[in-house]
Design a protein around this motif. Sequence first.
Motif, mmCIF file in Angstrom:
data_model
loop_
_atom_site.group_PDB
_atom_site.id
_atom_site.type_symbol
_atom_site.label_atom_id
_atom_site.label_comp_id
_atom_site.label_asym_id
_atom_site.label_seq_id
_atom_site.Cartn_x
_atom_site.Cartn_y
_atom_site.Cartn_z
ATOM 1 N N MET A 1 0.847 -1.197 0.000
ATOM 2 C CA MET A 1 0.000 0.000 0.000
ATOM 3 C C MET A 1 0.882 1.247 0.000
ATOM 4 S SD MET A 1 -2.911 1.198 2.750
ATOM 5 C CE MET A 1 -3.998 -0.137 2.263
ATOM 6 N N ILE A 2 0.526 2.229 -0.831
ATOM 7 C CA ILE A 2 1.272 3.479 -0.914
ATOM 8 C C ILE A 2 0.668 4.482 0.066
ATOM 9 C CG2 ILE A 2 1.967 5.398 -2.398
ATOM 10 C CD1 ILE A 2 1.790 3.506 -4.771
ATOM 11 N N ILE A 3 1.490 5.063 0.916
ATOM 12 C CA ILE A 3 1.040 6.053 1.884
ATOM 13 C C ILE A 3 1.543 7.426 1.450
ATOM 14 C CG2 ILE A 3 1.105 6.785 4.296
ATOM 15 C CD1 ILE A 3 1.617 3.887 5.075
ATOM 16 N N PRO A 4 0.656 8.357 1.080
ATOM 17 C CA PRO A 4 1.094 9.687 0.653
ATOM 18 C C PRO A 4 1.842 10.406 1.779
ATOM 19 C CG PRO A 4 -1.212 9.326 0.093
ATOM 20 C CD PRO A 4 -0.806 8.218 1.007
ATOM 21 N N ASP A 5 2.938 11.051 1.420
ATOM 22 C CA ASP A 5 3.735 11.793 2.395
ATOM 23 C C ASP A 5 3.298 13.256 2.390
ATOM 24 O OD1 ASP A 5 5.588 12.981 4.001
ATOM 25 O OD2 ASP A 5 7.349 12.173 2.984
#
Length: 266
Positions: A1-5
């Motif tokens: 899963m990609i977690i926006p920074d």
Amino acid sequence: MIIPDPLTPEGAAVIDLHEQMEDLENRSGEWPGAEVVDILGPWLADFDFTCVPTPARWVAGSAWVLRRQDRHEDVVTLWADEASALACLAQHARANWDNVWGGEGIPDFPPSSDRRAVDLYYGPRDERGDEDYWLYADDIGRLASTMPEPDGFRFPGEEFCAQANSTAVFHPMTGPDDDGLPCIEAGGVLVFAYLDPDMQAVRVSVDLDTAVEQLVRGDATIPLHVEVGNATVFSAGSRAVPARSRTGRMSRLTGWVRWMCWWRED
């Protein structure tokens, strides 16, 4: 899963879009096409898809640059320190001492001092003829791409790093006869710092073979950044992020160093 920074413009934009779409769904119970277009239009207009991001330049170390020139050659070499570069230059001067022997103030044999041998051989800069040299220190640059890693690698975040750092272990020698060396272990990485009588120096070695898998990239390498004082002596694979948390860590480190200096003086 990609977690926006949220600390990056791209991550903040993705979070903003998510919040707008979530608000739309809460108001309408769905995503009406016309209203979605009204949201996406201005949002996409904030992006520039026409240019390739310019890699950021970081200092990955430094070196002494020696350029030696005469009628027959023009040679450029790199050296770890000024003394080594000067010794190389002095070696050339001694090997060609016949070129200056017999001149005013020139001894029959080259002096043992590297600096003195170089100064006598080349003479004042404005009086040099066919032979000359340039010696100076310069940074070794590294272009750090702003694009994501092709294999999707992401260096562990603050929580993981804080946990690994807080559980770091020091492995001391058990005594002067111990065959091992003192080292600190963090995240499976072993850093040895010790006095080496063979090298006649304080020696620092890094062993990455047992690093935890979260630190290993797809090509089996590990991002590594090494500093001595304020100088970067090695950097490979590192990607600097906004220094929100670095300030706190550096201030704690500075405070610890000052406390140690005070404790030793007390």
